[in-house]
Design a protein around this motif. Structure first.
Motif, mmCIF file in Angstrom:
data_model
loop_
_atom_site.group_PDB
_atom_site.id
_atom_site.type_symbol
_atom_site.label_atom_id
_atom_site.label_comp_id
_atom_site.label_asym_id
_atom_site.label_seq_id
_atom_site.Cartn_x
_atom_site.Cartn_y
_atom_site.Cartn_z
ATOM 1 N N ALA B 233 21.366 65.680 49.031
ATOM 2 C CA ALA B 233 22.298 64.773 49.242
ATOM 3 C C ALA B 233 23.509 64.945 47.973
ATOM 4 O O ALA B 233 23.194 65.582 47.254
ATOM 5 C CB ALA B 233 21.759 63.529 49.459
ATOM 6 N N GLN B 234 24.530 64.251 48.256
ATOM 7 C CA GLN B 234 25.500 64.210 47.415
ATOM 8 C C GLN B 234 25.352 62.928 46.290
ATOM 9 O O GLN B 234 25.956 63.039 45.310
ATOM 10 C CB GLN B 234 27.153 63.977 48.154
ATOM 11 C CG GLN B 234 27.373 65.185 48.920
ATOM 12 C CD GLN B 234 27.504 66.510 47.921
ATOM 13 O OE1 GLN B 234 28.262 66.398 47.088
ATOM 14 N NE2 GLN B 234 27.098 67.508 48.522
ATOM 15 N N GLY B 235 24.566 62.089 46.849
ATOM 16 C CA GLY B 235 24.377 61.039 46.104
ATOM 17 C C GLY B 235 23.476 59.729 46.513
ATOM 18 O O GLY B 235 23.081 60.014 47.554
ATOM 19 N N GLY B 236 23.530 58.662 45.871
ATOM 20 C CA GLY B 236 22.767 57.630 46.195
ATOM 21 C C GLY B 236 22.595 56.425 45.431
ATOM 22 O O GLY B 236 23.022 56.370 44.418
ATOM 23 N N MET B 237 22.171 55.537 46.068
ATOM 24 C CA MET B 237 22.227 54.138 45.374
ATOM 25 C C MET B 237 21.118 53.155 45.741
ATOM 26 O O MET B 237 20.854 53.386 47.027
ATOM 27 C CB MET B 237 23.463 53.254 45.047
ATOM 28 C CG MET B 237 24.146 53.341 46.530
ATOM 29 S SD MET B 237 25.850 52.787 46.618
ATOM 30 C CE MET B 237 26.461 53.071 48.026
ATOM 31 N N LEU B 251 18.813 48.616 39.507
ATOM 32 C CA LEU B 251 19.785 49.166 40.215
ATOM 33 C C LEU B 251 20.159 50.354 39.828
ATOM 34 O O LEU B 251 20.652 50.803 38.623
ATOM 35 C CB LEU B 251 20.924 48.123 39.787
ATOM 36 C CG LEU B 251 22.061 47.867 40.868
ATOM 37 C CD1 LEU B 251 23.060 46.725 40.267
ATOM 38 C CD2 LEU B 251 23.024 49.052 40.750
ATOM 39 N N ALA B 252 20.215 51.623 40.534
ATOM 40 C CA ALA B 252 20.340 52.964 40.422
ATOM 41 C C ALA B 252 21.566 53.535 40.988
ATOM 42 O O ALA B 252 21.628 53.381 42.300
ATOM 43 C CB ALA B 252 19.141 53.413 40.312
ATOM 44 N N ASN B 253 22.263 54.472 40.547
ATOM 45 C CA ASN B 253 23.441 55.170 41.046
ATOM 46 C C ASN B 253 23.248 56.577 40.655
ATOM 47 O O ASN B 253 23.277 57.002 39.483
ATOM 48 C CB ASN B 253 24.842 54.533 40.698
ATOM 49 C CG ASN B 253 24.799 53.122 41.156
ATOM 50 O OD1 ASN B 253 25.183 52.589 42.150
ATOM 51 N ND2 ASN B 253 24.471 52.361 40.230
ATOM 52 N N PHE B 254 23.269 57.514 41.367
ATOM 53 C CA PHE B 254 23.400 59.044 41.261
ATOM 54 C C PHE B 254 24.554 59.375 42.211
ATOM 55 O O PHE B 254 24.802 59.123 43.222
ATOM 56 C CB PHE B 254 22.153 59.593 41.371
ATOM 57 C CG PHE B 254 20.797 59.402 40.468
ATOM 58 C CD1 PHE B 254 21.047 60.424 39.097
ATOM 59 C CD2 PHE B 254 20.006 58.605 40.687
ATOM 60 C CE1 PHE B 254 20.190 60.011 38.079
ATOM 61 C CE2 PHE B 254 19.085 57.973 39.672
ATOM 62 C CZ PHE B 254 19.356 58.866 38.293
ATOM 63 N N GLN B 255 25.034 60.520 41.530
ATOM 64 C CA GLN B 255 26.294 61.105 42.175
ATOM 65 C C GLN B 255 26.346 62.801 41.444
ATOM 66 O O GLN B 255 26.002 63.061 40.589
ATOM 67 C CB GLN B 255 27.417 60.568 41.784
ATOM 68 C CG GLN B 255 28.725 60.862 42.675
ATOM 69 C CD GLN B 255 29.967 59.823 42.417
ATOM 70 O OE1 GLN B 255 29.989 59.352 41.463
ATOM 71 N NE2 GLN B 255 30.690 59.641 43.611
ATOM 72 N N ARG B 256 26.569 63.542 42.545
ATOM 73 C CA ARG B 256 26.890 65.079 42.115
ATOM 74 C C ARG B 256 28.190 64.989 41.339
ATOM 75 O O ARG B 256 29.101 64.534 41.774
ATOM 76 C CB ARG B 256 26.722 66.034 43.117
ATOM 77 C CG ARG B 256 25.283 66.028 43.881
ATOM 78 C CD ARG B 256 25.016 67.318 44.442
ATOM 79 N NE ARG B 256 23.774 67.323 45.196
ATOM 80 C CZ ARG B 256 22.652 67.843 44.537
ATOM 81 N NH1 ARG B 256 22.783 68.201 43.317
ATOM 82 N NH2 ARG B 256 21.530 67.663 45.031
ATOM 83 N N ASP B 257 28.056 65.915 40.088
ATOM 84 C CA ASP B 257 29.245 66.160 39.539
ATOM 85 C C ASP B 257 30.179 66.910 40.124
ATOM 86 O O ASP B 257 29.817 68.036 40.854
ATOM 87 C CB ASP B 257 28.898 66.805 38.187
ATOM 88 C CG ASP B 257 30.266 67.054 37.218
ATOM 89 O OD1 ASP B 257 30.563 66.073 36.810
ATOM 90 O OD2 ASP B 257 30.458 68.199 37.350
ATOM 91 N N ALA B 258 31.458 66.420 40.437
ATOM 92 C CA ALA B 258 32.480 67.326 41.176
ATOM 93 C C ALA B 258 32.647 68.676 40.784
ATOM 94 O O ALA B 258 32.784 69.711 41.801
ATOM 95 C CB ALA B 258 33.727 66.443 41.329
ATOM 96 N N GLU B 259 32.459 69.051 39.733
ATOM 97 C CA GLU B 259 32.791 70.362 39.103
ATOM 98 C C GLU B 259 31.503 71.339 39.160
ATOM 99 O O GLU B 259 31.510 72.391 39.828
ATOM 100 C CB GLU B 259 33.410 70.399 37.583
ATOM 101 C CG GLU B 259 34.843 69.929 37.789
ATOM 102 C CD GLU B 259 35.405 69.912 36.438
ATOM 103 O OE1 GLU B 259 34.752 70.297 35.494
ATOM 104 O OE2 GLU B 259 36.556 69.208 36.241
#
Lengths: 160, 593
Positions: B233-237, B251-259
């Protein structure tokens, strides 16, 4: 004392009169007389007193100097202690950070995994099979014997 | 002759004395004072941030900053080269430093060399005894648990000003007040005994005690990261809370680095700042509104075809089925789009909108978090023909994950909306603890409606689309959602003709008396797209961990670990003990098998 000086002495005490009104010596009242000034008392300072005084001045000065030295030493010590206090406070904060790092879940989990521990697939709740077991409640539920948990609260596990 | 010379000499000295004492007296007095008097700025230490159990999440420590007086440096290139070793500077940085150290270029008497360096680096530089190089102390922010709760805590700049997250929101309280020490010193900068001594003590900033539980936060981040990677996936919360108090436990947040494409713990608290179309998890609002308005009861039958034309759009259920009478419970259990739309049509746009707003949508929460989003909620006057079909099923509406969790907390909390809370207390510089005021609850729906919804949501997990959200020993209530993700340029279909999805699951447990609520949102999963299979398993992991952490035993325990009341039961029902885990100080490692 000469008459001139006696006159000068009187004139300094009495109001001046004109020469014409000045009485002749023969008609001077008999109660007037020349007063010979008394000899002033001579202040005699004994050499011993001078020496004692000088000694006291030296002692007091020396005492003040010594006191100043003690005060200065105290200040230096105070400065040093304040510096030590500051260093120890910094050290305490640094150690607090180190402890927090060592206690961080990621480090604990890494250390546990290194020792071969794994995350359980599921939880199994262990319960005694008979109500006679110490800690069992009359309703059939189980109350864990948690006396030891007061000693090691970190080991306190959920009941049952 | 000699007498004249002496007279001239004495005359000159006398004139100079008059000049020094009378004419220039003030100047020399100031000069003397400046040599004797030393003003030391005492930095106000920034307050710490603790989790609910007193574990350090962010602390400030004094670190040395290396600075230079370029006017005292005769050979800047050599000095820069000497500093390059301990400071680990590459040639480009070394050249730049040499430029800064060149007094002929800058003309300044102060230039930073390196700020807030480690003690080992500072010691190495001090040993070099370089001319014009000196040190000063500055406070530096540390997060002992690395990036844990990074998006919540936020960060501070090099000057210790909060830049994001709680560090920014509470910057004023956290920042201390600078103090000042004025002392009279000797030539070696030692305080003169009996000299002037004026102290204005620095004020330490307030500490923050969060509602976050460090162990729960770690487990939440671990589970979320693992699932995002597993589902490509691209991210999540994820947000974990206590419904009764509104306290946020994790409270957690993850995201893929755009580069780089790498998965990172983003500093953006997306669960609060970013909106998404929630999909089917929104159906519960429509059902709650219909129940509350007395239009239906859980057993009311609604005729449900598998597709329905609303204005110019044909809505359909996720799977084809014959036209049947569905109970309201079944509509929710099977997440029927058509059944929900029919309920919304019974309500009408105004009433639907009213309930959406009462549940907290369209308004930022009381968290007042920096850059918190309000969500996107159309005014009923602006509804298009398809809005009454799209909005009830969670499309054409945008909410934050926090708002959606709070909506479910209303149901868990017998119909009361309890504002979320991230800060539990502050501790002032005197060590006095001040509890943060909790928000005022407000009624959204009746306790009866909430109880009915809880039972229906428990059915979703027991029999419906949310089975993967269930855990052994507990009755879980929850709802799945799989929403199409709108593209930035509008529409849902990308150039390649593909949809992008957001998978989510919201729920709470134990269903009859909820103690824990969790929302899981996975952004653009590729290996699988459904909330029931992508988000629900994460919910189950965290729910199980949360029950252990909060020491909430299951209502009944069987040999198989099931709660079915079957003959396999060997132990009687255990009374539910709700022991508040406020003293947990370390990660729980459960015995398992």
């Amino acid at each position: 004392m000469s008459p001139l000086s006696a006159r000068a002495h009187v004139s300094s005490a009495a109001p001046s009169r004109s020469p014409s009104a000045r009485p002749k010596p023969s008609s001077r009242p008999g109660h007037l007389r020349v007063v010979v000034p008394a000899k002033r008392p001579h202040l005699r300072v004994s050499p011993g007193l001078v020496v004692v005084s000088l000694l006291m001045v030296v002692v007091v000065t020396f005492g003040v100097a010594i006191a100043q030295v003690f005060v200065a030493q105290g200040q230096v010590r105070l400065d040093r202690m304040e510096e030590e206090l500051s260093l120890e406070q910094d050290r305490y904060q640094a150690l607090r950070k180190d402890v927090a790092e060592l206690e961080s879940p990621s480090r604990v989990v890494a250390a546990a995994e290194k020792q071969g521990m794994v995350v359980p697939e599921d939880v199994v709740y262990l319960q005694p099979s008979t109500p006679e077991v110490k800690g069992a409640s009359p309703t059939g539920g189980v109350e864990a014997d948690t006396a030891w948990s007061t000693v090691k609260p970190l080991l306190a596990a959920p009941a049952p | 002759m000699i007498l004249v010379a002496l007279l001239l000499g004495f005359g000159g000295i006398s004139l100079r004395l008059v000049h020094v004492q009378a004419l220039g007296g003030d100047r020399y007095t100031d000069f003397g004072t400046s040599q004797r008097m030393q003003t030391i700025v005492l930095p106000g230490v920034r307050g710490s941030i603790f989790d609910r159990n007193g574990n350090d999440l962010a602390v400030s420590l004094a670190q040395r900053t290396i600075w230079a007086n370029p006017t005292l440096i005769a050979h800047p290139v050599e000095v820069a080269a000497a500093l390059a070793g301990p400071l680990r500077l590459d040639p480009v940085a070394t050249t730049a430093l040499a430029g800064r150290l060149d007094g002929r270029n800058s003309g300044t008497q102060f230039a930073y060399v390196a700020r807030q360096v480690d003690d080992s680096v500072a010691d190495s530089v001090a040993k070099l005894k370089l001319p014009g190089i000196a040190f000063l102390e500055e406070s530096k922010r540390f997060t002992p648990a690395d990036s844990l709760a990074h998006s919540v805590l936020g960060g501070v700049g090099i000057d210790n000003l909060g830049q994001s997250g709680l560090e920014r929101q509470y910057n004023e309280a956290l920042s201390g007040t600078e103090g000042q020490l004025i002392i009279e010193t000797d030539v070696q900068r030692r305080a003169l005994p009996g000299g002037e001594h004026e102290l204005k003590a620095a004020q330490r900033g307030e500490d923050l005690v969060l509602t976050i539980d460090r162990s729960m936060q770690y487990e939440t981040e671990r589970a979320l990261r693992a699932q995002i990677e597993a589902k490509d996936a691209q991210g999540g919360m994820v947000v974990v809370s206590r419904p009764a108090t509104g306290e946020i436990l994790a409270l957690a947040n993850f995201q893929r680095d755009a580069e780089s494409g790498e998965l990172v713990a983003t500093g953006n608290n997306m669960a609060v700042t970013t909106v998404y179309e929630p999909g089917s998890v929104n159906k519960v609002i429509t059902v709650a509104a219909a129940l509350e308005e007395g239009l239906v009861v859980p057993e009311t039958l609604i005729n449900v075809p598998d597709s329905l034309q609303v204005s110019d759009h044909l809505f359909s259920d996720s799977h084809p089925h014959p036209t049947e009478d569905y109970s309201v419970t079944r509509i929710l259990t099977e997440s029927s789009n058509i059944g929900t739309i029919k309920l919304a049509q019974m309500l009408g746009g105004d009433r639907l909108d009213s309930y959406l707003r009462r549940f907290g949508f369209g308004t930022a929460t009381d968290l007042d978090f920096p850059h918190e989003a309000s969500g996107i909620l159309l005014d009923p006057d602006d509804y298009s023909g398809t809005s009454i079909g799209a909005i009830p099923i969670g499309q054409g509406i945008a909410v934050t994950a926090m708002q959606m969790l709070e909506a479910y907390n209303v149901l868990a909390n017998d119909g009361l909306y309890m504002p979320p809370q991230l800060v539990m207390a502050t501790v002032d510089s005197a060590g006095q603890r001040h509890e943060a005021p909790s928000g005022k609850p407000r009624r959204v729906v009746s306790a009866t409606t909430a109880r009915q919804l809880r039972a229906m949501l428990a059915n979703v997990v027991a029999e419906g689309t949310g089975k993967r959200g269930g855990i052994t020993g507990y009755a879980v209530a929850g709802k799945t959602g799989t929403a199409r993700k709108p593209l930035p340029q509008g529409g849902y279909l990308d150039g390649a003709g593909n949809y992008h999805y957001v998978a989510n699951f919201v729920g709470f447990l134990p269903a009859d008396n909820p103690e824990l609520s969790i929302i899981v949102v996975i952004d653009e999963p590729r290996a699988d797209i459904f909330g029931g299979t992508v988000a629900a398993p994460v919910f189950a992991d965290l729910a199980q961990y949360g029950m252990r952490l909060l020491r909430i035993p299951p209502p009944r325990v069987t040999t198989a670990g099931a709660v079915d009341g079957s003959a396999q039961e060997i132990v009687a029902v255990v009374e539910q003990e709700r022991v508040r885990a406020t003293a947990a100080t370390s990660t729980t490692i459960a015995a398992g098998g």
